[in-house]
Scaffold this motif. Structure first.
Motif, PDB file in Angstrom:
ATOM      1  N   ALA A  91       8.305 -62.831 -29.727  1.00 44.01           N
ATOM      2  CA  ALA A  91       7.170 -63.530 -29.315  1.00 44.01           C
ATOM      3  C   ALA A  91       7.416 -64.125 -28.120  1.00 44.01           C
ATOM      4  O   ALA A  91       6.558 -64.478 -27.206  1.00 44.01           O
ATOM      5  CB  ALA A  91       6.717 -64.450 -30.459  1.00 44.01           C
TER       6      ALA A  91
ATOM      7  N   PHE B 171       6.262 -68.309 -32.970  1.00 42.70           N
ATOM      8  CA  PHE B 171       6.300 -68.915 -34.284  1.00 42.70           C
ATOM      9  C   PHE B 171       6.757 -69.974 -34.422  1.00 42.70           C
ATOM     10  O   PHE B 171       6.385 -70.657 -35.440  1.00 42.70           O
ATOM     11  CB  PHE B 171       6.483 -67.483 -34.971  1.00 42.70           C
TER      12      PHE B 171
ATOM     13  N   TRP C 253       3.338 -70.949 -36.746  1.00 42.05           N
ATOM     14  CA  TRP C 253       3.840 -71.356 -38.251  1.00 42.05           C
ATOM     15  C   TRP C 253       3.674 -72.950 -38.346  1.00 42.05           C
ATOM     16  O   TRP C 253       3.926 -73.558 -39.573  1.00 42.05           O
ATOM     17  CB  TRP C 253       5.107 -70.877 -38.786  1.00 42.05           C
TER      18      TRP C 253
ATOM     19  N   ASN D 111       6.328 -57.818 -31.863  1.00 42.41           N
ATOM     20  CA  ASN D 111       4.926 -58.438 -31.513  1.00 42.41           C
ATOM     21  C   ASN D 111       3.917 -57.539 -31.988  1.00 42.41           C
ATOM     22  O   ASN D 111       4.185 -56.361 -31.986  1.00 42.41           O
ATOM     23  CB  ASN D 111       4.975 -58.750 -30.002  1.00 42.41           C
TER      24      ASN D 111
ATOM     25  N   LEU E 159      15.752 -64.135 -33.819  1.00 41.96           N
ATOM     26  CA  LEU E 159      16.420 -63.360 -34.592  1.00 41.96           C
ATOM     27  C   LEU E 159      16.288 -64.124 -36.084  1.00 41.96           C
ATOM     28  O   LEU E 159      17.663 -64.298 -36.642  1.00 41.96           O
ATOM     29  CB  LEU E 159      17.769 -63.170 -34.226  1.00 41.96           C
TER      30      LEU E 159
ATOM     31  N   ASN F 160      16.567 -70.537 -25.076  1.00 40.42           N
ATOM     32  CA  ASN F 160      17.163 -71.055 -26.093  1.00 40.42           C
ATOM     33  C   ASN F 160      17.912 -69.871 -26.754  1.00 40.42           C
ATOM     34  O   ASN F 160      17.498 -69.321 -27.918  1.00 40.42           O
ATOM     35  CB  ASN F 160      16.305 -71.944 -27.019  1.00 40.42           C
TER      36      ASN F 160
HETATM   37  N1  APR Z   1      10.631 -66.597 -22.565  1.00 46.18           N
HETATM   38  C1  APR Z   1      11.710 -66.121 -23.162  1.00 46.18           C
HETATM   39  N2  APR Z   1      11.902 -66.426 -24.294  1.00 46.18           N
HETATM   40  C2  APR Z   1      11.074 -67.552 -24.883  1.00 46.18           C
HETATM   41  C3  APR Z   1      10.183 -68.182 -24.111  1.00 46.18           C
HETATM   42  C4  APR Z   1       9.971 -67.658 -22.881  1.00 46.18           C
HETATM   43  N3  APR Z   1       8.970 -68.111 -22.041  1.00 46.18           N
HETATM   44  N4  APR Z   1       9.653 -69.184 -24.794  1.00 46.18           N
HETATM   45  C5  APR Z   1      10.173 -69.068 -26.143  1.00 46.18           C
HETATM   46  N5  APR Z   1      11.174 -67.876 -26.124  1.00 46.18           N
HETATM   47  C6  APR Z   1      12.096 -67.842 -27.322  1.00 46.18           C
HETATM   48  C7  APR Z   1      12.539 -68.820 -28.251  1.00 46.18           C
HETATM   49  O1  APR Z   1      13.471 -69.703 -27.565  1.00 46.18           O
HETATM   50  C8  APR Z   1      12.788 -68.182 -29.333  1.00 46.18           C
HETATM   51  O2  APR Z   1      13.866 -67.680 -29.529  1.00 46.18           O
HETATM   52  O3  APR Z   1      11.453 -66.801 -28.222  1.00 46.18           O
HETATM   53  C9  APR Z   1      11.808 -66.945 -29.354  1.00 46.18           C
HETATM   54  C10 APR Z   1      10.576 -67.015 -30.265  1.00 46.18           C
HETATM   55  O4  APR Z   1      11.222 -67.118 -31.575  1.00 46.18           O
HETATM   56  P1  APR Z   1      10.092 -66.820 -32.815  1.00 46.18           P
HETATM   57  O5  APR Z   1       8.910 -67.905 -32.498  1.00 46.18           O
HETATM   58  O6  APR Z   1      10.928 -67.180 -34.179  1.00 46.18           O
HETATM   59  O7  APR Z   1       9.511 -65.459 -32.540  1.00 46.18           O
HETATM   60  P2  APR Z   1      10.066 -63.938 -33.071  1.00 46.18           P
HETATM   61  O8  APR Z   1      11.560 -64.169 -33.086  1.00 46.18           O
HETATM   62  O9  APR Z   1       9.389 -62.999 -32.543  1.00 46.18           O
HETATM   63  O10 APR Z   1       9.616 -63.908 -34.758  1.00 46.18           O
HETATM   64  C11 APR Z   1       9.977 -62.613 -35.335  1.00 46.18           C
HETATM   65  O11 APR Z   1       8.643 -63.718 -37.411  1.00 46.18           O
HETATM   66  O12 APR Z   1       6.987 -64.783 -37.773  1.00 46.18           O
HETATM   67  C12 APR Z   1       7.619 -63.466 -37.968  1.00 46.18           C
HETATM   68  O13 APR Z   1       6.540 -61.488 -37.826  1.00 46.18           O
HETATM   69  C13 APR Z   1       6.673 -62.532 -37.220  1.00 46.18           C
HETATM   70  O14 APR Z   1       7.476 -60.952 -35.572  1.00 46.18           O
HETATM   71  C14 APR Z   1       7.474 -62.137 -35.877  1.00 46.18           C
HETATM   72  C15 APR Z   1       9.036 -62.486 -36.524  1.00 46.18           C
END
Ligand code: APR
Length: 229
Positions: A10, A21, A28, A87, A173, A197
């Motif tokens: 995301a 998320f 969430w 995504n 992750l 992060n």
């Molecule tokens: N650039 C790069 N990374 C970013 C940015 C940005 N501008 N903003 C936030 N992040 C990072 C955060 O630091 C975090 O590590 O993106 C990550 C988002 O993590 P999540 O919100 O957990 O999203 P994701 O890892 O894609 O979730 C995985 O969980 O809820 C389920 O199915 C859903 O596909 C999703 C899966």
């Protein structure tokens, strides 16, 4: 051509205005997964689930790919690039990437609620209750809910095992099996991680890039394309 495998989450779409998320004010925080993203939620209140994805589809259609999406598309000029994304937006495709594996589905398509492999394009943002598949069952968003199988995971693992370069962008992750894919990347392959992060990955040959996607991805693509003479 060398194969670059990119696993995105995301975070790569955050700067396109799409919520992540688990960041503060993440999706969430506004909804309970159990109410909108599980088969039980669909059984209990399909109209609520349908509306949840209709609202997200509206946001996806209003969003634009950002510099990170475009940089990954540009990388195809020099490498065999395969994007494995968690995504459900279509921003990689709209930026021009030609090989995109959607582990968790894609919100711009619908699927039969009795046969997941029956999928259809959705015209516009709204998928209505009462719209049915060729088997006569209600159509739902073509996304993988918690507790459902991830049909593309074996394909994705195979792709990761053949990477010459691996790039992780914008994922915490936090969710398996996607989070386990990095373990299929050969140990001697360089793994770049782009995220403000940085998630911890117990792996060698990791190069950490604590940047936002629109800064870190173009920077890395320039380096890989040899533009930094
Ligand atoms: N650039 C790069 N990374 C970013 C940015 C940005 N501008 N903003 C936030 N992040 C990072 C955060 O630091 C975090 O590590 O993106 C990550 C988002 O993590 P999540 O919100 O957990 O999203 P994701 O890892 O894609 O979730 C995985 O969980 O809820 C389920 O199915 C859903 O596909 C999703 C899966």
């Amino acid at each position: 051509m060398k194969r670059v495998v990119v696993l995105t989450g995301a975070g790569i779409s955050a700067e396109s205005g799409l919520k992540t998320f688990r960041d503060s004010d993440g999706l969430w925080e506004g909804y309970n997964i159990e109410d909108v993203a599980t088969p039980e939620a669909w059984e209990r209140d399909p109209a609520l689930v349908q509306d949840f994805y209709n609202q997200r589809r509206k946001s996806v259609l209003a969003a634009e790919p950002n510099a990170a999406h475009f940089a990954l598309a540009k990388l195809e000029e020099r490498y065999d690039v395969i994007i494995i994304t968690q995504n459900i937006d279509d921003l990689h495709e709209r930026a021009g990437s030609t090989k995109v594996v959607h582990l968790h589905g894609i919100i711009t398509r619908s699927q039969s609620s009795v046969k997941a492999s029956l999928t259809y394009p959705i015209d516009g943002w709204e998928l209505k209750m009462g719209e049915t598949c060729e088997l006569g069952s209600q159509l739902r968003a073509h996304v993988v809910w918690f507790g459902e199988a991830v049909p593309m995971i074996e394909t994705a693992a195979q792709i990761c095992s053949q990477a010459d370069v691996f790039i992780l962008v914008g994922t915490s992750l936090a969710v398996y099996p996607a989070a386990g894919l990095i373990n299929y990347v050969p140990r001697d392959v360089t793994k770049y991680i782009i995220d403000p992060n940085l998630p911890t990955v117990g792996n060698k040959r990791v190069i950490e890039m604590p940047y936002k996607a629109t800064i870190g991805v173009p920077m890395l693509v320039d380096e890989l394309m040899g533009n930094n003479k």
